[in-house]
Design an enzyme around this catalytic site. Structure first.
Site, PDB file in Angstrom:
ATOM      1  N   GLU B  99      -8.846  45.664   9.999  1.00 27.79           N
ATOM      2  CA  GLU B  99      -7.901  45.139   9.005  1.00 27.79           C
ATOM      3  C   GLU B  99      -6.970  44.110   9.627  1.00 27.79           C
ATOM      4  OE1 GLU B  99      -7.314  45.809   5.773  1.00 27.79           O
ATOM      5  OE2 GLU B  99      -8.811  47.371   5.423  1.00 27.79           O
ATOM      6  N   SER B 185     -20.257  38.787  27.053  1.00 31.68           N
ATOM      7  CA  SER B 185     -20.948  38.520  25.778  1.00 31.68           C
ATOM      8  C   SER B 185     -22.434  38.202  25.903  1.00 31.68           C
ATOM      9  CB  SER B 185     -20.302  37.378  24.990  1.00 31.68           C
ATOM     10  OG  SER B 185     -18.919  37.355  25.085  1.00 31.68           O
ATOM     11  N   HIS B 312     -21.767  43.096  11.354  1.00 33.98           N
ATOM     12  CA  HIS B 312     -21.967  42.909  12.794  1.00 33.98           C
ATOM     13  C   HIS B 312     -20.630  42.749  13.504  1.00 33.98           C
ATOM     14  CE1 HIS B 312     -23.410  41.487  16.631  1.00 33.98           C
ATOM     15  NE2 HIS B 312     -22.678  40.398  16.493  1.00 33.98           N
ATOM     16  N   SER B 313     -19.797  41.894  12.953  1.00 37.17           N
ATOM     17  CA  SER B 313     -18.452  41.674  13.493  1.00 37.17           C
ATOM     18  C   SER B 313     -17.615  41.130  12.345  1.00 37.17           C
ATOM     19  CB  SER B 313     -18.495  40.644  14.627  1.00 37.17           C
ATOM     20  OG  SER B 313     -18.737  39.348  14.100  1.00 37.17           O
TER      21      SER B 313
HETATM   22  C1  TPP Z   1     -27.962  35.705  25.131  1.00 37.94           C
HETATM   23  C2  TPP Z   1     -27.299  35.894  23.816  1.00 37.94           C
HETATM   24  N1  TPP Z   1     -27.900  35.414  22.718  1.00 37.94           N
HETATM   25  C3  TPP Z   1     -27.306  35.543  21.512  1.00 37.94           C
HETATM   26  C4  TPP Z   1     -26.103  36.144  21.390  1.00 37.94           C
HETATM   27  C5  TPP Z   1     -25.412  36.260  20.031  1.00 37.94           C
HETATM   28  N2  TPP Z   1     -25.415  37.639  19.567  1.00 37.94           N
HETATM   29  C6  TPP Z   1     -24.368  38.450  19.783  1.00 37.94           C
HETATM   30  S1  TPP Z   1     -24.650  39.992  19.265  1.00 37.94           S
HETATM   31  C7  TPP Z   1     -26.187  39.614  18.698  1.00 37.94           C
HETATM   32  C8  TPP Z   1     -27.045  40.673  18.084  1.00 37.94           C
HETATM   33  C9  TPP Z   1     -27.271  41.821  19.010  1.00 37.94           C
HETATM   34  O1  TPP Z   1     -27.942  42.845  18.347  1.00 37.94           O
HETATM   35  P1  TPP Z   1     -28.219  44.239  19.018  1.00 37.94           P
HETATM   36  O2  TPP Z   1     -28.603  44.065  20.448  1.00 37.94           O
HETATM   37  O3  TPP Z   1     -29.158  44.975  18.168  1.00 37.94           O
HETATM   38  O4  TPP Z   1     -26.791  44.969  19.056  1.00 37.94           O
HETATM   39  P2  TPP Z   1     -25.876  45.464  17.828  1.00 37.94           P
HETATM   40  O5  TPP Z   1     -24.996  44.313  17.457  1.00 37.94           O
HETATM   41  O6  TPP Z   1     -26.777  45.867  16.738  1.00 37.94           O
HETATM   42  O7  TPP Z   1     -25.058  46.572  18.353  1.00 37.94           O
HETATM   43  C10 TPP Z   1     -26.457  38.264  18.914  1.00 37.94           C
HETATM   44  C11 TPP Z   1     -27.683  37.576  18.513  1.00 37.94           C
HETATM   45  C12 TPP Z   1     -25.505  36.627  22.570  1.00 37.94           C
HETATM   46  N3  TPP Z   1     -24.311  37.237  22.564  1.00 37.94           N
HETATM   47  N4  TPP Z   1     -26.128  36.489  23.763  1.00 37.94           N
END
Ligand code: TPP
Ligand code: MG
Lengths: 371, 420
Positions: B99, B185, B312-313
């Protein structure tokens, strides 16, 4: 159950801050630039007010429409991409042409090289430029060197990589980087950076048609901030050509992407504060870059300032500075100045201190004039 | 001494003999060096249907009952209570920080809704001495270890109290003291690192646990990590949170085959698949993995099946790619916190009164801490230049000094007073 409520309020926004009495919001997105729209239209015909996302979407749409071999892919591209650049394109062209890939940048670029080698047009999205490094080998050793090592029997010129780059105000280490100089160090690639909606469309179309592999670094802070009257028909913005946006005789200011807008404002500040006219150049293209345009301007002004968000050491400004020094030595009134990000990772909370903002640029202009 | 020599000779003899056997024309069992050979004159594909799906281990059913008493982890009352309370605390913190982002107080946030049992179940099975590599959606693990709400808030605000000195985006926590390696990240980079850390910790009676998403499992680093861990015998637990989505990409566009678990045997890795919404299943699996990793110096892969309830965020709106009915199903019918609560209530360890009381306390605590964190100053801006290296090299010193002079001239243009 209380817990159900907790989880479901997540879905329907609720107010939980009643108890926290108006603590001043500490977090604010500082505007580190003001957008200067492109007013000259690069093509005949009707125009439409589009932001950079829409302009890119339009370029992709045109490509998928006119080139039936064109494929568009990357992480989360199917639903429109995390920045919405491919919005509705899967609906329009089907999931065989516009699709999600597994989460793997080396895979995305390697796959794209293969698509291009087999004669189709590959438009690959890397979700953030900060995440392009897993694909570094595919880009630098494969895409860039393919034509050369095969004696031009093979090439992957039909590959274009799009990726969002640069500062956004709160991106921190891994959502802010400007990696142009890593790729500028790689013969065989072409690298461009649009400064707004008009260039984003024209450059993307040029890159897609260009016979060599290209990287388009799209400053993501411009995606929604950059709104132009964009021609709706197809047009090409040339790769390798800089653009003089403002004429002047005192100092040449050179930048690309978002920084161009900072420099436009700096030129105005220099006019009011120092009563001088700066010439502003958008380099547009990093590799190859427009030496003629830059040197012509510096020969006229005798002073050059290069500004970029990436760190100083080994930044692309270094390449420009050394060439300017070689080509314009006798006309230079002062050493070439560089105002850049510092030689640290891109810091989250310190971003206002990190960026080559208008005040740092203005001080550099003062120093150039006083030299 | 003699015995050791003798056994070494014996081993060498057996090895040579095997190699000879491999070259012998009469042998039909061992042949090529790359794999064990079983001859066949039938040409047929081996695929994911050649095996039954890997079973999913479960202890608590949806009604919060232990189906098989032999699987009861028999945890004491205090531990059970802490597990539940941390889950609720995590929920409350997530809700308030989420929030707060919506109100522009912090720039970004990621919640953990739906995955509470994977965090708490695995964290409770390990000791604080075991080293954790996270992805970013494991705040519950940190809370379990003693990372405070204040620590979380300080990081999200990047204020002076943040151990990471305000350099990273919100939720990129880390704590040397709690053996939780600072989040980065770029996805999956933590996985081969975890294998290396485990290798170095061999013999020290510690395991490494490495969390990752099913999306992250598609990166090349995931392959490197699993292959290194098995070939180099690293006592590491690779814990996959398979929550069905990687941002908008559903698991069925991420991989084919029997999930992440099916990759384990392919790498020669002991593998477990568990119901990630069952805190006891996660606990038992992690405990077993730790025992095995420590006693045998080998890695284990755990796939915890769960569901990402939240967006997701805060940058994401998941209604663009999934239905609210789908989410509601997981929130109401398959809620891991509710399931655990049902268990506790049936065993007279929890009730509605305590629920109300604890939820209220959490909320008050989080809001108080949040208010304080918001007012706290940021680190001095010169901290931007430190820690690039252990000792600041001259070129960075020069840049820092130039910035100091510049700020002196343009004082009013920089938020210096917030950064002191
Ligand atoms: C190398 C890289 N590529 C792309 C991203 C962007 N990104 C951040 S989170 C995400 C999805 C990750 O999904 P998952 O591993 O299933 O974790 P969840 O969010 O479901 O917990 C992406 C594509 C990143 N952080 N690092
Ligand atoms: Mg996931």
């Amino acid at each position: 159950m209380a817990l159900n409520k907790l989880s479901s309020t997540l879905l329907n926004n609720s107010l939980v801050f009643k108890e926290l009495k108006n603590v001043a919001s500490v977090f604010s997105v500082r505007n580190f630039f003001n957008y200067y729209p492109t007013t000259s239209t690069p093509a005949e015909g009707p125009t439409k007010k589009l932001n950079m996302v829409q302009a890119i979407n339009n370029a992709l749409d045109i490509t998928l429409q006119t080139d039936e071999t064109a494929l568009l892919f990357g992480e989360d591209v199917a639903f429109g991409g995390v920045f919405r650049c491919s919005l509705d394109l899967q609906k329009k062209y089907g999931s065989e042409r516009v699709f999600n890939t597994p989460l793997c940048e080396q895979g995305i670029v390697g796959f794209g090289i293969g698509v291009a080698t087999a004669g189709s047009t590959a438009i690959a999205e890397i979700q953030f430029a900060d995440y392009i490094y897993p694909a570094f080998d595919q880009i630098v050793n494969e895409a860039a060197k393919f034509r050369y090592r095969s004696g031009s029997q093979f090439d992957c010129g039909k590959l274009t990589i799009r990726t969002p780059c640069g500062a956004v105000g709160h991106g921190g280490l891994y959502h802010s980087q400007s990696p142009e100089s890593y790729f500028a160090h790689t013969p065989g690639l072409k690298v461009v950076v649009p400064r707004g909606a008009t260039q984003a469309k024209g450059l993307l179309l040029s890159c897609i048609r260009d016979p060599d592999p290209c990287i388009v670094l799209e400053p993501k802070v411009l995606y929604r901030a950059a709104v132009d009257e964009v021609p709706i028909d197809e047009y090409l913005t040339p790769i390798g050509k800089a653009e003089v946006l403002k004429d002047g005789d005192a100092v040449t200011l050179i930048g690309w992407g978002t920084q161009v807008h900072v420099l436009m404002e700096v030129a105005e500040l220099a006019k009011t504060k120092f009563n001088v006219d700066c010439e502003v150049i958008d380099l547009v293209s990093i590799l190859p870059w427009d030496k003629d345009a830059v040197c012509k301007s510096v020969r006229k002004t005798g002073r050059a300032l290069i500004a970029h968000e990436a760190p100083l050491t080994g930044g692309f400004g270094a390449e420009l500075a050394s060439t300017i020094q070689e080509e314009c030595f006798l006309q230079l009134e002062a050493p070439v100045a560089r105002v850049t990000g510092f030689d640290t990772p891109f810091p989250y909370i310190f971003e206002p201190f990190y960026l080559p903002d208008k005040w740092r640029c203005l001080q550099a202009i003062r120093n150039l004039l006083d030299y | 001494m003699f015995v050791r020599q003798a056994s070494a000779i014996l081993r060498r003899y057996i090895k040579t003999n095997q190699r000879l056997k491999a070259f012998s024309t009469t042998s039909s069992s061992i042949d090529y060096p790359g794999a064990q050979v079983i001859w066949s004159d039938k040409l047929s594909f081996t695929n994911s249907h050649s095996y039954a799906p890997i079973p999913t281990y479960r202890v608590l059913n949806s009604q919060g009952q232990i189906k098989n008493a032999s699987e009861d982890p028999n945890l004491c009352k205090d531990v059970l209570e802490k597990m539940y309370k941390d889950m609720v605390l995590l929920n409350v913190m997530d809700k308030i920080l989420y929030e707060s982002q919506r109100q522009g107080r912090i720039s970004f946030y990621m919640t953990n809704f739906g995955e509470e049992a994977t965090h708490i179940g695995s964290a409770a099975a390990l000791s604080v001495d075991d080293l954790v590599y996270g992805q970013y959606r494991e705040a519950g693990v940190l809370l379990w270890r003693g990372f405070t709400i204040a620590d979380c808030v300080s990081q999200c605000y990047g204020n002076k109290e943040d151990g990471g000195k305000g350099r990273q985006m919100p939720v990129h926590y880390g704590s040397k003291k709690l053996n939780f390696v600072t989040i980065s990240s770029p996805l999956t980079t933590q996985m081969p690192q975890a294998a290396g850390a485990a290798y170095a910790l061999k013999g020290k009676n510690k395991v490494v646990i490495c969390y990752f998403g099913e999306g992250a499992a598609s990166e090349g680093d995931a392959h490197a990590a699993l292959n290194f861990a098995t070939t180099l015998d690293c006592p590491v637990i690779f814990f996959c949170r398979n929550n069905g989505y990687a941002i908008s990409t559903p698991a069925d566009e991420q991989y084919r085959g029997d999930g992440i678990a099916a990759r384990g045997p392919g790498y020669g890795l002991n593998t477990l698949r568990v119901d990630g919404n069952d805190v006891f299943a996660v606990y038992n699996a992690t405990l077993k993995a730790k025992d095995f990793a420590l006693s045998r110096n080998k890695p284990v892969l755990i796939e915890a099946l769960t569901y990402r309830v939240s967006h997701h965020s805060t940058s994401d709106d998941s209604s663009a790619y999934r239905s609210t009915e789908e989410v509601a199903h997981w929130v109401t019918n398959q809620n891991p916190v509710n399931r655990f609560r049902l268990y506790l209530e049936q065993n007279n360890l929890w009730d509605e009164g305590r629920e109300q009381e604890w939820a209220k306390e959490c909320r008050k605590n989080v809001l108080t801490v949040f208010g304080a964190g918001e007012k706290e100053a940021k680190p001095h801006w010169k901290e931007m230049f430190t820690d690039v290296y252990e000792e600041m090299p001259d070129h960075i010193k020069t840049q820092m000094n130039q910035m100091a002079e510049h700020i002196e001239m343009y004082k009013d243009k920089y938020p210096v007073k917030d950064f002191s």
